[in-house]
Motif scaffolding. Structure first.
Motif, PDB file in Angstrom:
ATOM      1  N   ALA A  92      69.911  29.450  16.063  1.00  0.00           N
ATOM      2  CA  ALA A  92      71.350  29.650  16.233  1.00  0.00           C
ATOM      3  C   ALA A  92      71.925  30.392  15.042  1.00  0.00           C
ATOM      4  N   VAL A  93      72.898  31.240  15.329  1.00  0.00           N
ATOM      5  CA  VAL A  93      73.711  31.878  14.292  1.00  0.00           C
ATOM      6  C   VAL A  93      75.118  31.311  14.444  1.00  0.00           C
TER       7      VAL A  93
ATOM      8  N   VAL B 144      68.581  33.473  21.322  1.00  0.00           N
ATOM      9  CA  VAL B 144      69.264  32.977  20.129  1.00  0.00           C
ATOM     10  C   VAL B 144      70.707  32.632  20.500  1.00  0.00           C
ATOM     11  N   THR B 145      71.162  31.478  20.063  1.00  0.00           N
ATOM     12  CA  THR B 145      72.535  31.054  20.349  1.00  0.00           C
ATOM     13  C   THR B 145      73.486  31.598  19.288  1.00  0.00           C
TER      14      THR B 145
ATOM     15  N   ALA C  18      66.194  26.197  13.837  1.00  0.00           N
ATOM     16  CA  ALA C  18      66.590  27.136  12.788  1.00  0.00           C
ATOM     17  C   ALA C  18      68.057  27.496  12.947  1.00  0.00           C
ATOM     18  N   VAL C  19      68.783  27.463  11.853  1.00  0.00           N
ATOM     19  CA  VAL C  19      70.220  27.762  11.875  1.00  0.00           C
ATOM     20  C   VAL C  19      70.542  28.752  10.766  1.00  0.00           C
ATOM     21  N   PHE C  20      71.289  29.792  11.117  1.00  0.00           N
ATOM     22  CA  PHE C  20      71.847  30.731  10.145  1.00  0.00           C
ATOM     23  C   PHE C  20      73.347  30.462  10.040  1.00  0.00           C
TER      24      PHE C  20
ATOM     25  N   THR D 298      64.902  22.296  10.743  1.00  0.00           N
ATOM     26  CA  THR D 298      63.858  22.704   9.791  1.00  0.00           C
ATOM     27  C   THR D 298      64.273  23.886   8.932  1.00  0.00           C
ATOM     28  N   HIS D 299      64.686  24.971   9.564  1.00  0.00           N
ATOM     29  CA  HIS D 299      65.012  26.195   8.837  1.00  0.00           C
ATOM     30  C   HIS D 299      66.530  26.328   8.732  1.00  0.00           C
TER      31      HIS D 299
END
Length: 669
Positions: free
Chosen positions: A358-359, A487-488, A502-504, A540-541
């Motif tokens: 996800a962003v 990707v969300t 994973a998240v940005f 995790t990320h």
């Protein structure tokens, strides 16, 4: 599953929740600590032990998705008869039942959008109502109604809440519009969502026979996300309870992010005052995130906590170590979007599913840059908050075909194959289209339905096409969409209640987070909680970033969010591959914060009104020893230099020499 075996799946604190079946219970549950598991097992344990009749339990939460997930879990735990609904869904059901008996006839029509009614009300009282103004005024009317503020009380209440009036109108004009809005609804014979709660609460308060019937039906209540209840929702809950105390509330003050819409953690924080003898259980074992993510989440809340803020829950990570949190500063928004798209592509190549990435950003307008960058990188994406999955025409067409197929499906053909055969006619294929666009989006939607069929078979074994259709109907009612591969992209508000591998966290610069509209201490604190919610979405990320400028080649005017002060790692900040800048000395920064807090207390103002975090960071990074040094620190204007210069030099030097102070004062002036 026996009653005792239900408890075997819980940790000691969750078990304490599950076995506290009567009386008032307050569960303070941090992010990722298994609160839904705890409360669904509590309900199932109560049913299995005979303490609860399923029909006597009402569990309420805030989104149809959360209510749908709760119903699925309860069904799997053998407690299918329990009502799990949103506040509005539960109230609408009861209002529809009692209206013919109390008022007569059918209930008024429910309008889902206020826009046309607000526009008409605005015209009647001479308030300008363009498209943006209608949206803002609609939100203000909703805030007033859920806060139990009438048109007559609006001016006083808005002033007390230090709430800026919308659409450039003064408080009197908004109050007139609110009164006209109610008149328009009455004339048209319609009600809005807030009226559903108001009317039911009034019916329960004023009609003893209605209250008696409801309270005889529902004897045990569970309220999820209790930090987000509004005064109106609390008033309705009080009517449901009727002075009883068999209620379990679950929440986390650190995740209050909807104050602008009337939510308040006050009821959670004062629960014991209203329910004497309440049992309080704290869930702090974080099963979602790695220790690296959990550590950052804890530090986000404690870095500059105000004394008036509630003490946050300190999460304790239960997962093994993971990769370190990545911090990156980019030259501009375009570089940030391209960098994140490239990182997402590498994660996908390394085996992280696209649907588990996800962003997240502060405002929806930020999504466009990421959509373009991901498309250019050949990475699929979905924008959360756009068109709802079950509202898509291709999905509706697919459901029609699946319903038809359920009547004639060959029971000897595996469900997955049957679904694939049916959906081939509406865009599914064994291989996804290579290019992005409408064809790929349609394929992604069909693949989500295929994936759900496979998941049901894996979870339940012998599942028919009719079972799949029933599952989809239930999910459509709850807006619980199956997972779409991509990707969300989502705002931080829309990400609440979700999680990804994973998240940005993108665009973390002052002015975006906290957003420039956050002008009060309370508003800034809520923006910090919004960052906390974003951090805790990652398993995790986790990658944190900001851009120094808006467009390529433009002047670098942005600074990273004040919430990252003291959290940005290392002795240098990496800016793309080209620029570096000094990092604040932690000890000096801590002394400066202490000094600022003392000055703010003495003057009775918010701390950032003395000096913002970015200015403190700049001073602690520059380590000025003379007035000349101090004049070169960005973020300090002439007024602040005159007012605070000598004190800043003393704090940096960590000394309190009056001769130094006099010398500094002379040179600065």
């Amino acid at each position: 599953m026996s009653a005792d075996s239900l408890l075997d799946a819980l940790d000691p604190e969750q078990r304490a929740v599950a076995t506290a079946l009567t009386g008032p219970v307050c569960v303070l549950a941090g992010a990722g600590t298994g609160k839904t598991r705890a409360i669904t097992h509590r309900i199932a344990y109560g049913v299995r032990t005979g303490v609860y009749r399923p029909a006597s339990v009402l569990a309420v939460t805030f989104t149809a998705r959360a209510a749908g997930e709760m119903r699925v879990r309860l069904r799997d735990l053998g407690a299918s008869g329990v009502q799990a609904r949103t506040f509005h869904a539960a109230a609408l059901r009861q209002l529809g039942h009692f209206w013919p008996k109390v008022v007569g006839g059918a209930p008024p029509r429910l309008v889902e959008q206020k826009a046309t009614l607000i526009a008409e009300a605005g015209r009647r009282v001479g308030v300008g109502v363009d498209r943006v103004a209608v949206r803002d005024l609609s939100a203000e009317v909703e805030w007033a109604k859920v806060s139990l503020v009438t048109a007559e009380d609006y001016e006083r209440a808005a002033a007390a809440a230090r709430r800026p009036t919308p659409a450039g109108q003064d408080a009197q004009a908004v109050a007139r519009l609110m009164a006209a809005y109610e008149d328009v609804k009455t004339e048209r014979g319609v009600i809005d969502f807030e009226d559903v709660l108001l009317l039911l609460a009034a019916m329960l308060a004023q009609r003893g026979e209605v209250a008696e019937e409801v309270r005889a039906q529902y004897r045990h209540f569970v309220v999820d996300e209790y930090q987000d209840v509004s005064p109106l929702q609390q008033y309705l809950l009080d009517q449901w309870l009727g002075g009883r105390h068999d209620v379990c509330v679950v929440g986390d003050p650190s995740q209050t992010i909807y104050s602008f819409a009337g939510a308040t953690p006050h009821h959670l924080l004062t629960f014991g005052r209203h329910h004497p003898g309440a049992r309080v259980v704290r869930l702090v074992r974080d099963y979602r995130s790695t220790p690296q993510v959990v550590d950052l989440a804890n530090r986000v809340l404690t870095a500059t906590r105000r004394p008036s803020d509630p003490v946050p829950l300190h999460l304790v990570a239960q997962q093994p170590d993971g990769p370190p949190v990545r911090f990156t500063a980019y030259e501009d928004d375009e570089a940030e979007a391209a960098g994140i798209a490239a990182r997402a592509a590498r994660l996908i190549a390394a085996g992280v599913p696209a649907s588990e990435i996800a962003v997240l950003y502060r405002t929806n307008v930020q999504s466009e840059a990421f959509e373009q960058a991901l498309a250019a990188a050949g990475v699929g994406y979905q924008v959360r908050g756009g068109e709802r999955f079950f509202s898509r025409r291709d999905v509706r067409d697919a459901l029609v075909l699946l319903r038809g197929g359920a009547r004639s499906a060959d029971p000897d053909v595996p469900l997955g194959q049957t679904v694939r055969d049916i959906l081939t006619s509406v865009g599914w294929a064994a291989q996804a289209p290579a290019a992005r666009g409408a064809a790929r989006e349609r394929w992604d939607a069909m693949q989500a339905l295929v994936g759900l069929a496979d998941d049901l078979v894996a979870a339940r074994g012998d599942v028919t096409l009719a079972d799949l259709v029933a599952e989809l109907d239930d999910r459509a009612a709850s807006q619980l969409a199956p997972t779409v591969d991509g990707v969300t992209l989502a705002s931080l508000h829309a990400a609440k209640g979700l999680e990804w591998d994973a998240v940005f966290l993108a665009g973390l610069s002052d002015g975006l987070l906290p957003i420039s509209l956050a002008q009060t201490e309370a508003a800034v604190s809520e923006e910090r909680r919004l960052l906390y919610v974003g951090v805790t979405r990652a398993r995790t990320h986790l990658e944190v970033s900001y851009a120094a400028s808006r467009t390529p080649g433009s002047r670098s005017t942005r600074s990273r969010s004040r919430f990252l002060a003291g959290l940005w790692p290392g002795d240098r900040v990496r800016l793309g591959a080209r620029r570096t800048t000094a990092v604040a000395d932690p000890a000096v920064l801590e002394r400066l914060r202490g000094w600022r807090a003392r000055v703010a207390d003495e003057r009775g103002v918010a701390a950032f009104r003395v000096l913002p975090d970015v200015a403190l960071e700049a001073v602690a990074a520059a380590m000025p020893s003379t007035p000349a040094d101090l004049r070169h620190v960005q973020g300090l204007g002439a007024t602040r230099l005159r007012e605070y210069g000598e004190e800043l030099l003393r704090v940096v030097a960590d000394e309190d020499d009056p001769d130094v102070a006099r010398s500094a004062r002379t040179k600065l002036r």
